[in-house]
Design an enzyme around this catalytic site. Structure first.
Site, PDB file in Angstrom:
ATOM      1  N   SER A  48      48.815   6.129   2.265  1.00 22.06           N
ATOM      2  CA  SER A  48      47.530   5.515   1.899  1.00 22.06           C
ATOM      3  C   SER A  48      47.732   4.454   0.834  1.00 22.06           C
ATOM      4  CB  SER A  48      46.545   6.582   1.405  1.00 22.06           C
ATOM      5  OG  SER A  48      47.083   7.256   0.280  1.00 22.06           O
ATOM      6  N   LYS A 116      56.438  14.523   4.074  1.00 22.93           N
ATOM      7  CA  LYS A 116      55.286  14.883   4.904  1.00 22.93           C
ATOM      8  C   LYS A 116      55.279  13.962   6.118  1.00 22.93           C
ATOM      9  CE  LYS A 116      50.894  13.488   4.021  1.00 22.93           C
ATOM     10  NZ  LYS A 116      50.589  12.768   5.266  1.00 22.93           N
ATOM     11  N   GLU A 118      52.946  13.224  10.006  1.00 24.75           N
ATOM     12  CA  GLU A 118      51.729  13.521  10.767  1.00 24.75           C
ATOM     13  C   GLU A 118      52.059  13.998  12.176  1.00 24.75           C
ATOM     14  OE1 GLU A 118      49.076  10.148  10.711  1.00 24.75           O
ATOM     15  OE2 GLU A 118      49.135  10.003   8.525  1.00 24.75           O
ATOM     16  N   GLU A 185      43.351  17.569   7.617  1.00 24.85           N
ATOM     17  CA  GLU A 185      42.475  16.449   7.250  1.00 24.85           C
ATOM     18  C   GLU A 185      41.349  16.273   8.256  1.00 24.85           C
ATOM     19  OE1 GLU A 185      44.390  12.730   6.247  1.00 24.85           O
ATOM     20  OE2 GLU A 185      42.469  11.676   6.133  1.00 24.85           O
TER      21      GLU A 185
HETATM   22  O1  KIV Z   1      48.552   9.079   2.742  1.00 26.16           O
HETATM   23  C1  KIV Z   1      47.892   9.922   2.131  1.00 26.16           C
HETATM   24  O2  KIV Z   1      47.411   9.705   1.016  1.00 26.16           O
HETATM   25  C2  KIV Z   1      47.702  11.218   2.777  1.00 26.16           C
HETATM   26  C3  KIV Z   1      46.780  12.192   2.125  1.00 26.16           C
HETATM   27  C4  KIV Z   1      45.399  11.732   2.165  1.00 26.16           C
HETATM   28  C5  KIV Z   1      46.928  13.545   2.694  1.00 26.16           C
HETATM   29  O3  KIV Z   1      48.253  11.443   3.793  1.00 26.16           O
END
Ligand code: KIV
Length: 283
Positions: A48, A116, A118, A185
């Site tokens: 993000s 992390k 997706e 999410e």
């Molecule tokens: O990119 C991000 O900030 C995220 C969070 C909102 C979980 O994936």
């Protein structure tokens, strides 16, 4: 304030202890320094940052090199929370080998403790391979922003019986693949509650209601540093953007009025022993 760095086993242990996990994003050294003395458990360098720090329209243009540079900056200012690097679009989808290599860059080059990525069932093989390389993985299911075009926008997921069933299955696949936590999410609160009860790893919600084992927000949203549309799930705990703009306007006014810099902001030296200003050599 914490005294020891948060570890993956500690996050896993929160499921049994019931103490909620707190997570926030950060994208640079200044924000990392701001978060470091707090009790926040996880800091995610989320993709993000493409929107809040780099000005992209969505997260899709973010590259591995950008993520590595931002994660390194956060690492330099963060010593307590678990640091998680977010794998950007196309850094883990092409092949499992490339995914493992890119996950390794977050650990080796940027000092992250985990990554992390997706995707649910379709990402399970990749998650297993990264975990197999000794890198902890946080899953991310439901409204996964890298699939924005597939979803046709940022829409709440899991609203139909079949979608909800798929997301529940996604959670199980990721748990089986070895993920240590799951970001949920943009899904209905009841579905998030069912998943949280169903899996043994902690769930961390964003727009997924109060029944998750923890919560995450984008720091810029929480601080009121973002303009435009604010999703329903965001709570703005401060309006720092407005405050910052006010401060800048005040500065402009004072410079124009000649009241800044004042005497206390200026350097003074005693000039009594200086030669008198005479002739050409007075400078
Ligand atoms: O990119 C991000 O900030 C995220 C969070 C909102 C979980 O994936």
């Amino acid at each position: 304030m914490k005294t020891k760095p948060v570890t993956v086993p500690e996050i896993l242990g929160r499921k049994a202890s019931g103490k909620k996990i707190t997570a926030l994003t950060a994208c640079d050294y200044a924000f990392a320094r701001l978060l470091d003395p707090t009790a926040v458990d996880i800091v995610l360098v989320g993709d993000s940052l493409g929107m809040v720090a780099l000005g992209y329209e969505n997260t899709l243009p973010v590259t591995m090199d950008e993520m590595i540079a931002h994660t390194r900056a956060v690492r330099r200012g963060l010593h307590q929370a678990l640091l998680v690097g977010d794998m950007p679009f196309m850094s883990y989808q092409v092949s499992v080998e490339e995914a493992v290599k890119n996950a390794g860059r977050f650990i080796q080059e940027a000092g992250a403790a985990a990554v992390k990525l997706e995707g649910g069932q379709r990402a399970a093989e990749t998650v297993a391979a990264i975990v197999g390389a000794g890198i902890p993985v946080m899953g991310h299911i439901g409204l996964t922003p890298q699939s924005v075009h597939q979803f046709g926008g940022y829409r709440v997921q899991g609203k139909t019986f079949l979608d909800a069933r798929q997301i529940r299955q996604d959670a199980r696949h990721l748990e089986k693949a070895g993920a240590f936590a799951l970001v949920l999410e943009g899904i209905p609160a009841d579905l998030a509650g069912e998943i949280t009860a169903d899996v043994k790893i902690p769930t961390i919600g964003i727009g997924a209601g109060p029944l998750c084992d923890g919560q995450i927000l984008v720091l810029h949203d929480l601080l009121g540093l973002t303009d435009g549309f604010t999703p329903k799930f965001v709570k703005r705990y401060a309006e720092l953007g407005a405050l910052a703009r006010e401060a800048v306007e005040h500065y402009i006014e004072e410079v124009q009025a000649g009241s800044f810099p004042a005497r206390e902001h200026s350097y003074q030296v005693a000039r009594e022993d200086w030669p008198a200003k005479t002739g050409k050599n007075c400078g």
